[in-house]
Design an enzyme around this catalytic site. Structure first.
Site, PDB file in Angstrom:
ATOM      1  N   ASP A   1      33.454 -46.723  36.907  1.00 40.66           N
ATOM      2  CA  ASP A   1      33.948 -45.384  36.591  1.00 40.66           C
ATOM      3  C   ASP A   1      35.287 -45.199  37.290  1.00 40.66           C
ATOM      4  O   ASP A   1      35.348 -45.043  38.512  1.00 40.66           O
ATOM      5  CB  ASP A   1      32.937 -44.325  37.047  1.00 40.66           C
ATOM      6  CG  ASP A   1      33.325 -42.913  36.613  1.00 40.66           C
ATOM      7  OD1 ASP A   1      34.480 -42.713  36.180  1.00 40.66           O
ATOM      8  OD2 ASP A   1      32.466 -42.018  36.698  1.00 40.66           O
TER       9      ASP A   1
ATOM     10  N   HIS B   1      32.804 -43.249  32.461  1.00 38.00           N
ATOM     11  CA  HIS B   1      32.635 -41.901  33.008  1.00 38.00           C
ATOM     12  C   HIS B   1      31.728 -41.007  32.167  1.00 38.00           C
ATOM     13  O   HIS B   1      31.410 -39.901  32.594  1.00 38.00           O
ATOM     14  CB  HIS B   1      34.027 -41.254  33.146  1.00 38.00           C
ATOM     15  CG  HIS B   1      34.033 -39.988  33.942  1.00 38.00           C
ATOM     16  ND1 HIS B   1      33.541 -39.906  35.231  1.00 38.00           N
ATOM     17  CD2 HIS B   1      34.475 -38.732  33.618  1.00 38.00           C
ATOM     18  CE1 HIS B   1      33.691 -38.670  35.669  1.00 38.00           C
ATOM     19  NE2 HIS B   1      34.245 -37.941  34.718  1.00 38.00           N
TER      20      HIS B   1
ATOM     21  N   SER C   1      30.931 -34.424  35.324  1.00 38.84           N
ATOM     22  CA  SER C   1      32.271 -34.509  35.887  1.00 38.84           C
ATOM     23  C   SER C   1      32.643 -33.218  36.619  1.00 38.84           C
ATOM     24  O   SER C   1      31.957 -32.807  37.551  1.00 38.84           O
ATOM     25  CB  SER C   1      33.277 -34.846  34.783  1.00 38.84           C
ATOM     26  OG  SER C   1      34.510 -35.250  35.328  1.00 38.84           O
TER      27      SER C   1
END
Length: 273
Positions: free
Chosen positions: A224, A252, A102
């Protein structure tokens, strides 16, 4: 630059660094927003026999030295990038494979732009350089939605954690995943996480992506909400020497929800490169 022994010890403590394995090939795992290094517990052990695995917490997260936290330093992603570079210097690391989830994908990208000689490869899991929708770019969120999330953190952080967890994890047929992630989020200091959230969700790293010269693997999952497929494809289009892999995993956090697939895809890339 090589840090002194004292500085190395300080950085090791500051970022709660753990090292497994003794080989020359180095993998550095970096966690995402609201998490800590222990989110890699299903992934890292699979690489410890072939690689030296380095795990750490950003300052303010996990079991890092909270007394080292400076709000101004960590107001932007540059502070976290500096953490990473200081850690690598303290451990005399070079030619590393950086695996970032991320927001750490973007922290790794910033570090690769500043110090390309430090990295052999970048592996990005669920990257997003910019979360807002614009006329020629769809980051996944309207400005009002991001402002609402940031306000929720300040008003009722536990409610924010309850709201975000199922959105992040998806996999509704496995509700324990969202419950475990909510518990992880709730372990954070609300003031620290509020600052980290602003650094994460308000940053725009798009202009930096074209400067990345390090060979890069982009791992994109399905469904996601945080980093949609179009965003992963955009990152791929901006980094010249990159590969894009659409996983079967949903949500995610594939390193948590689908560890076996995540290990397999990373292993195949490392073997090929």
């Amino acid at each position: 630059m090589t840090a002194t022994k004292n500085t190395a010890e300080q950085v090791m403590k500051r970022n709660n660094v753990r090292i497994k394995g003794q080989t020359e090939k180095v993998l550095v795992f970096a966690h995402g927003f609201g998490c800590d290094q222990y989110v890699w517990d299903k992934i890292a052990p699979a690489f410890e026999t072939k690689y030296r695995v380095v795990l750490f917490d950003y300052v303010g997260s996990g079991r890092s030295d909270k007394s080292a936290y400076e709000k101004e330093r960590y107001r932007t992603l540059d502070g976290y990038k500096q953490d990473l570079l200081e850690l690598c210097d303290a451990l005399s690391l070079e030619n590393i494979v950086f695996i970032g989830h991320s927001v750490s994908s973007m922290i790794g990208a910033l570090a690769a732009v500043e110090r390309p000689e430090l990295m052999k490869n970048l592996i990005m899991i669920g990257p997003s350089p910019y979360f807002l929708n614009e006329q020629d770019y769809q980051g996944g969120f309207e400005k009002a939605e991001i402002e609402g999330l940031l306000e929720m953190i300040k008003v009722d952080y536990n409610e924010f954690a309850r709201f975000l967890s199922p959105v992040v994890m998806q996999n509704a047929e496995r509700p324990h995943l969202a419950a475990e992630f909510e518990q992880l989020l709730c372990g954070n200091d609300p003031d620290v996480i509020s600052n980290f959230a602003e650094a994460t969700f308000l940053s725009d790293v798009r202009e930096e992506l074209r400067k990345v010269t390090v060979p890069t693997l982009i791992l994109q999952t399905r469904n996601d909400i945080i980093a949609p497929e179009g965003v992963g494809e955009y990152v791929h289009s901006q980094i010249k020497d990159s590969e894009y892999h659409l996983m079967d995993a949903e949500g995610h956090n594939p390193h948590i929800s689908d560890a076996e697939e995540t290990i397999r895809v990373i292993s195949e890339y490392l073997s090929a490169s």
